[in-house]
Write an enzyme that holds these catalytic residues in place. Structure first.
Site, PDB file in Angstrom:
ATOM      1  N   HIS A 176       0.827  -1.225   0.000  1.00 37.17           N
ATOM      2  CA  HIS A 176       0.000   0.000   0.000  1.00 37.17           C
ATOM      3  C   HIS A 176       0.859   1.272   0.000  1.00 37.17           C
ATOM      4  O   HIS A 176       0.718   2.109  -0.903  1.00 37.17           O
ATOM      5  CB  HIS A 176      -0.972  -0.018   1.179  1.00 37.17           C
ATOM      6  CG  HIS A 176      -1.635   1.300   1.427  1.00 37.17           C
ATOM      7  ND1 HIS A 176      -2.472   1.909   0.509  1.00 37.17           N
ATOM      8  CD2 HIS A 176      -1.556   2.160   2.490  1.00 37.17           C
ATOM      9  CE1 HIS A 176      -2.899   3.067   0.995  1.00 37.17           C
ATOM     10  NE2 HIS A 176      -2.345   3.239   2.190  1.00 37.17           N
ATOM     11  N   HIS A 179       4.103   6.731   5.571  1.00 35.18           N
ATOM     12  CA  HIS A 179       2.976   7.498   6.112  1.00 35.18           C
ATOM     13  C   HIS A 179       2.171   6.764   7.183  1.00 35.18           C
ATOM     14  O   HIS A 179       1.463   7.392   7.964  1.00 35.18           O
ATOM     15  CB  HIS A 179       2.049   7.975   4.978  1.00 35.18           C
ATOM     16  CG  HIS A 179       1.159   6.926   4.387  1.00 35.18           C
ATOM     17  ND1 HIS A 179       1.499   6.197   3.264  1.00 35.18           N
ATOM     18  CD2 HIS A 179      -0.071   6.491   4.751  1.00 35.18           C
ATOM     19  CE1 HIS A 179       0.503   5.371   2.971  1.00 35.18           C
ATOM     20  NE2 HIS A 179      -0.456   5.524   3.850  1.00 35.18           N
ATOM     21  N   GLU A 200       1.392   5.521  12.990  1.00 37.11           N
ATOM     22  CA  GLU A 200       0.032   5.146  13.396  1.00 37.11           C
ATOM     23  C   GLU A 200      -0.104   3.653  13.643  1.00 37.11           C
ATOM     24  O   GLU A 200      -0.752   3.230  14.596  1.00 37.11           O
ATOM     25  CB  GLU A 200      -0.932   5.583  12.288  1.00 37.11           C
ATOM     26  CG  GLU A 200      -2.382   5.560  12.677  1.00 37.11           C
ATOM     27  CD  GLU A 200      -3.238   6.069  11.534  1.00 37.11           C
ATOM     28  OE1 GLU A 200      -4.231   5.406  11.232  1.00 37.11           O
ATOM     29  OE2 GLU A 200      -2.889   7.104  10.934  1.00 37.11           O
ATOM     30  N   ASP A 201       0.526   2.826  12.777  1.00 38.88           N
ATOM     31  CA  ASP A 201       0.299   1.379  12.826  1.00 38.88           C
ATOM     32  C   ASP A 201       1.420   0.580  13.477  1.00 38.88           C
ATOM     33  O   ASP A 201       1.208  -0.572  13.848  1.00 38.88           O
ATOM     34  CB  ASP A 201       0.106   0.830  11.396  1.00 38.88           C
ATOM     35  CG  ASP A 201      -1.158   1.373  10.743  1.00 38.88           C
ATOM     36  OD1 ASP A 201      -1.978   1.948  11.470  1.00 38.88           O
ATOM     37  OD2 ASP A 201      -1.308   1.227   9.517  1.00 38.88           O
ATOM     38  N   ASP A 212      -3.032   8.431  -0.988  1.00 33.81           N
ATOM     39  CA  ASP A 212      -3.394   7.371  -0.039  1.00 33.81           C
ATOM     40  C   ASP A 212      -4.867   7.003  -0.193  1.00 33.81           C
ATOM     41  O   ASP A 212      -5.236   5.823  -0.294  1.00 33.81           O
ATOM     42  CB  ASP A 212      -3.106   7.875   1.385  1.00 33.81           C
ATOM     43  CG  ASP A 212      -3.631   6.944   2.462  1.00 33.81           C
ATOM     44  OD1 ASP A 212      -3.359   5.737   2.383  1.00 33.81           O
ATOM     45  OD2 ASP A 212      -4.312   7.434   3.392  1.00 33.81           O
ATOM     46  N   ASP A 224     -25.190  15.161 -23.891  1.00 32.92           N
ATOM     47  CA  ASP A 224     -23.799  15.622 -23.921  1.00 32.92           C
ATOM     48  C   ASP A 224     -22.886  14.750 -23.063  1.00 32.92           C
ATOM     49  O   ASP A 224     -22.187  15.240 -22.189  1.00 32.92           O
ATOM     50  CB  ASP A 224     -23.711  17.086 -23.487  1.00 32.92           C
ATOM     51  CG  ASP A 224     -24.393  17.328 -22.145  1.00 32.92           C
ATOM     52  OD1 ASP A 224     -25.183  16.460 -21.727  1.00 32.92           O
ATOM     53  OD2 ASP A 224     -24.134  18.367 -21.534  1.00 32.92           O
TER      54      ASP A 224
END
Length: 727
Positions: free
Chosen positions: A67, A91, A95-96, A158, A278
C-alpha cells in the site's frame, strides 16, 4: 541500476516477489528526475517501512508494504521530491507500528517526520463520539496541509489507492469511506486543481455508494459509446478541418464525461440516461493565449453556439487556477457539443493543479497564480481554525467551503471575487475583509440598495456600506454560505457573549460579597491562589463561568475571602443585599423568561441558569408559584430607573366580532404610542355572543405604558375583557 532492492534485502517478501518488482519499478521511475543519493534515500525509506509493517497484511491478503509503495508510485506522476516520496512510503509507520516522530527525525530528517505526523491520526485522546474523533483528525491533517501542501498530496494518493482496493472490505465500511471521500477528499482534490484525481475519486465513491446504479449506468454508457462512435468521429473531423482552414495549429481530442457527473446531471435535472445528450465533450489545445479566442471564433462559425452556455475561465480563472474557454454548440443531428479550448500550459494545470509546481518548474505566471490562489485558501483555513470552537464546527466550515459551483462578482474598484454560487452580500463582505464583514450594515448591488441576505449573481457589482459601531447579527447565520463568514460571525458572537458574561459575573460576585457583609479588600494573592487551586488560567474565565451559571457566586466569594484571610464564620449579613440592576440591553448574558415576560415596573427576581446566564422572572411567575424554581438559586435584582428599550408583552382581548373591530383595536394601541409585534385571532362565536379573541404581542416601555394602552383599549365599546397573558 543503483538503489535496487533484491530478495536478500527483504527475505520476508520471498513469497511476494511482485512487491520487490514494484519497488524496483518505482525506484526506476525516479531516474528521470531524482539524483542517485535521493534514490538511495528512498530505498532506505522503503526498507524501513517494510520492516515496520512486516507482520501486517491488507484485507486482500497482500503484504501491507504494497500500500505505501503504491501511494508513493502515484506521487511520482506529479514528480514530487524525495522528502514527499519518503513521507508516502512511511505514512503509516507512526500510526500502525509504534514508530516515534523522534525516531523518524533521526533517520530521515525533520521534514519527513512532519509529513508523516501530519498524516497520522490522533488516537491518544478520548473523544465524545466517532464524529468528533474524525473531525479532530481532519483538523490536524488540514492544518498540517496549510503548513506543507505535500501532506494533502500524500493523503489524496493514499485515499485514491484505498478506494481502488476496497473490494475486500465489508459493505458498510465501503459506504462510510465512499461517503467521506465524496464529502471531503474529492472536493479538496478539485479545490487544489487535481482534476484527474477528483474525477476518479468521484467515480469510485459512486461505485461503492450506489453499486447497482453504477453497474446499470456503466453498461448504458458502454452501449452508447458504440452507438455514437460514428457521430463523434464526424464531429472530430469537422472541428479539425475548420481549425486547419483558419490556420490554427491545434490538437483536438474527444473525451467522455465521467459516470458520476452524468449521474449527478440526471439527478439534478430529473433526466433519464437517454435524455443526457452531452456525454461526450471535445478538447482543443492550442499553442498560445490568442489562439484560444481565434479557435473559439472559428468553431462558432462551424456550429451555432447555445446562448448562455459560454464561460471564459481564461479571463476569470476558477479559484483552483483552472483556465479554459467553455462553449456548447448545436452539433449535427441536434446533439449539443461541449468544447473546452486551452493552451498546453493551461492543460497541464487543469490536470495537475497545484502539483504542477513540482512537475514543471517554471516562472510562468499561470503557475505562480495557482500557487497564490491555493496559498490564499490555506490562509483562510487557518483563519477558520482560529475562529472555530471545536473540530466538528471547523469541519462543517470546511465542507461548506468545498462546493465547486461559483459566481464571479466585482468590487467597486473592479477587482473580481470568486464566491460559492449561493453567496450573499454578507459572504462578499467577509471575502473582502473580516472588518468589512463585522461592520457591514447595508449593501448596494449594481448601485441599488438591497437586503444583506440577497444572493449574488455572476457579474454583479457589489458595494458594502459600513458603520463604525456595527457588529454581526446572529440572524446572519441563517443565510450566509461561506465557511469564512460563518466562522467569523460565530467567533464574534462567542467573544461578545464571553465579555458580557464576565461583566455579569463581576456584578454577581460583588453582590455576594455585599450579602456576606464583607468589606475587607480582596488581595491579588487570593485570586492567584484560587486560580491555581481550581486549574483556571485567568480571572475572566472564573467570572464568565459565574455569569453563565456554571459556578455559584456565593461559593466563589466565600473561598476568595477565606484565601485572603478576611472570612469571618460568625459574620451575618446585617443589611439588604446590593441588587444586580437590569437595564434590558445587556445582550446575551441577561435574558427575560418567556414564561412571564417581565417588563420594567414588575417586581422581579433573577436566577442564574447554566449556560444561559441570568434569567429574569416576575415575582408572580407561574413557575415560581408552583415551586419549579429553587429558592436558593434566586438572586436579588431590580430594574435600572433609566431603562429605555421596548419589551414584548402578550395581551388577550375579548371583543365583539364586528368588521371594524381589529382596525379599532390597532388604532387604540397606536394612540397609546405602542407597537404591535404580532397578532392572532380566534372566533368565539360558538356561544352565540358573536365574540372574537385577539391575542397581541405588544411592545411597551414599562408597566405604566402598558396601563396607558389598557386604558385606551377599555375606551372602546366593542372590548369586553382585557388580560395580560402569563405563561
Amino acid at each position: 541500476m543503483e538503489a535496487e532492492i533484491g530478495p536478500h534485502d527483504v527475505p520476508a517478501l520471498a513469497r511476494a516477489p511482485e512487491v520487490i518488482d514494484s519497488a524496483n519499478r518505482f525506484l526506476g521511475e525516479l531516474t528521470s528526475y531524482l539524483k542517485p543519493e535521493d534514490r538511495e534515500f528512498l530505498r532506505r525509506a522503503f526498507l524501513f517501512s517494510e520492516a515496520a509493517h512486516r507482520e501486517q497484511q491488507r484485507k486482500s491478503g497482500e503484504p501491507y508494504i504494497s500500500h505505501p509503495l503504491a501511494v508513493a508510485s502515484i506521487l511520482t506522476q506529479w514528480k514530487l521530491d524525495a522528502q514527499a516520496l519518503a513521507g508516502a512510503l512511511l505514512h503509516d509507520v507512526m500510526e500502525d507500528s509504534g514508530v516515534t516522530k523522534v525516531e523518524l527525525t533521526e533517520k530521515f530528517g525533520k521534514t519527513v517526520a512532519e509529513l508523516v505526523d501530519g498524516m497520522s491520526k490522533i488516537d491518544k485522546l478520548e473523544f465524545q463520539s466517532k464524529e468528533e474523533a474524525q473531525a479532530e483528525n481532519f483538523r490536524k491533517m488540514l492544518l498540517a496541509m496549510a503548513h506543507d501542501l505535500r501532506v494533502i498530496l500524500i493523503k489524496l494518493a493514499d485515499r485514491l489507492h484505498n478506494m481502488r482496493t476496497m473490494d475486500a472490505m465489508r459493505a458498510d465500511k465501503q459506504k462510510r469511506i465512499a461517503r467521506e471521500t465524496l464529502e471531503i477528499y474529492a472536493p479538496i482534490a478539485n479545490r487544489i486543481g487535481l482534476n484527474a484525481v477528483y474525477v476518479e475519486l468521484d467515480d469510485l465513491a459512486f461505485k461503492y455508494l450506489h453499486p447497482h446504479r453504477y453497474d446499470v449506468l456503466s453498461k448504458a454508457l458502454k452501449a452508447a459509446r458504440g452507438n455514437r462512435r460514428e457521430v463523434v468521429g464526424k464531429i472530430l473531423d469537422a472541428i479539425r478541418a475548420k481549425l486547419a482552414s483558419a490556420g490554427i495549429e491545434a490538437t483536438v481530442s474527444g473525451r467522455e464525461k465521467n459516470l458520476f457527473s452524468i449521474y449527478r446531471k440526471m439527478q439534478e435535472k430529473h433526466l433519464s440516461f437517454s435524455e443526457v445528450l452531452d456525454i461526450y465533450g471535445f478538447r482543443v489545445q492550442v499553442k498560445d493565449f490568442g489562439a484560444c479566442y481565434l479557435a473559439l471564433g472559428a468553431l462558432h462559425s462551424l456550429f451555432k453556439p447555445i446562448p448562455g452556455k459560454f464561460k471564459d475561465y481564461i479571463a476569470i480563472p476558477k479559484q483552483n487556477g483552472y483556465q479554459s474557454l467553455h462553449t456548447t454548440l448545436f452539433g449535427p443531428y441536434g446533439t449539443p457539443i461541449e468544447i473546452q479550448i486551452r493552451t498546453n500550459d493551461m492543460h497541464r494545470i487543469a490536470d495537475a493543479g497545484v502539483a504542477s509546481h513540482w512537475m514543471y518548474k517554471s516562472g510562468d505566471e499561470g503557475f505562480s497564480e495557482v500557487q497564490k490562489k491555493t496559498h490564499q485558501w490555506l490562509q483562510s483555513l487557518l483563519e477558520m481554525q482560529a475562529d472555530s470552537g471545536d473540530a466538528v464546527e471547523f469541519l462543517e466550515h470546511i465542507k461548506v467551503d468545498l462546493f465547486p459551483d461559483q459566481v464571479y462578482v466585482f468590487t467597486p474598484k473592479g477587482k473580481i471575487l470568486s464566491l460559492p454560487s449561493s453567496a450573499t452580500c454578507v459572504d462578499f463582505a467577509y471575502a473582502v475583509h473580516t472588518d468589512v464583514g463585522n461592520r457591514c450594515i447595508a449593501a448596494k448591488v449594481n448601485h441599488e440598495l438591497v437586503p444583506l441576505r440577497t444572493r449574488l449573481k455572476n457579474g454583479d457589482s457589489v458595494e458594502i456600506v459600513m458603520a463604525a459601531h456595527a457588529h454581526p447579527n446572529p440572524s446572519w447565520l441563517t443565510f450566509v454560505t461561506t465557511g469564512k463568514a460563518r466562522s467569523h460571525i460565530r467567533h464574534f458572537l462567542k467573544t461578545m457573549r464571553f465579555e458580557e458574561s464576565v461583566h455579569l459575573g463581576e456584578r454577581l460576585l460583588q453582590q455576594s460579597f455585599a450579602a456576606l457583609n464583607q468589606t475587607h479588600p480582596l488581595t491579588e494573592e487570593a485570586w492567584e491562589r484560587y486560580l491555581r487551586e481550581h486549574g483556571d488560567k485567568a480571572r475572566d474565565e472564573v467570572l464568565a463561568e459565574i455569569g453563565l451559571g456554571k459556578r455559584l457566586s456565593v461559593v466563589v466569594a466565600k473561598r476568595l475571602l477565606q484565601l485572603s484571610g478576611a472570612w469571618d464564620e460568625d459574620s451575618t449579613p446585617g443589611r439588604k443585599p446590593v441588587a444586580v440592576t437590569v437595564r434590558g440591553t445587556e445582550g446575551m448574558a441577561i435574558q427575560f423568561a418567556r414564561c412571564c415576560n417581565p417588563i420594567p415596573g414588575d417586581p422581579i427576581l433573577g436566577m442564574v441558569k447554566k449556560d444561559q446566564g441570568l434569567l429574569i422572572h416576575t415575582h408572580d411567575c407561574p413557575l415560581v408559584a408552583r415551586g419549579r424554581i429553587d429558592a436558593e438559586k434566586l438572586i436579588y435584582v431590580e430594574w435600572d430607573p433609566d431603562v429605555s428599550r421596548l419589551f414584548d408583552v402578550p395581551v388577550k382581548v375579548l371583543a365583539s366580532n364586528d368588521r371594524s373591530t381589529l382596525a379599532a383595536l390597532a388604532a387604540a394601541i397606536a394612540d397609546a404610542d405602542a407597537n404591535i409585534a404580532a397578532v392572532s385571532m380566534q372566533d368565539q362565536s360558538d356561544s352565540g355572543d358573536h365574540l372574537i379573541q385577539v391575542q397581541f404581542t405588544l411592545q411597551v416601555h414599562n408597566r405604566v405604558h402598558l396601563a396607558q394602552v389598557f386604558k385606551s383599549l377599555r375606551g372602546l365599546s366593542s372590548v369586553h375583557r382585557l388580560q395580560r397573558v402569563r405563561g
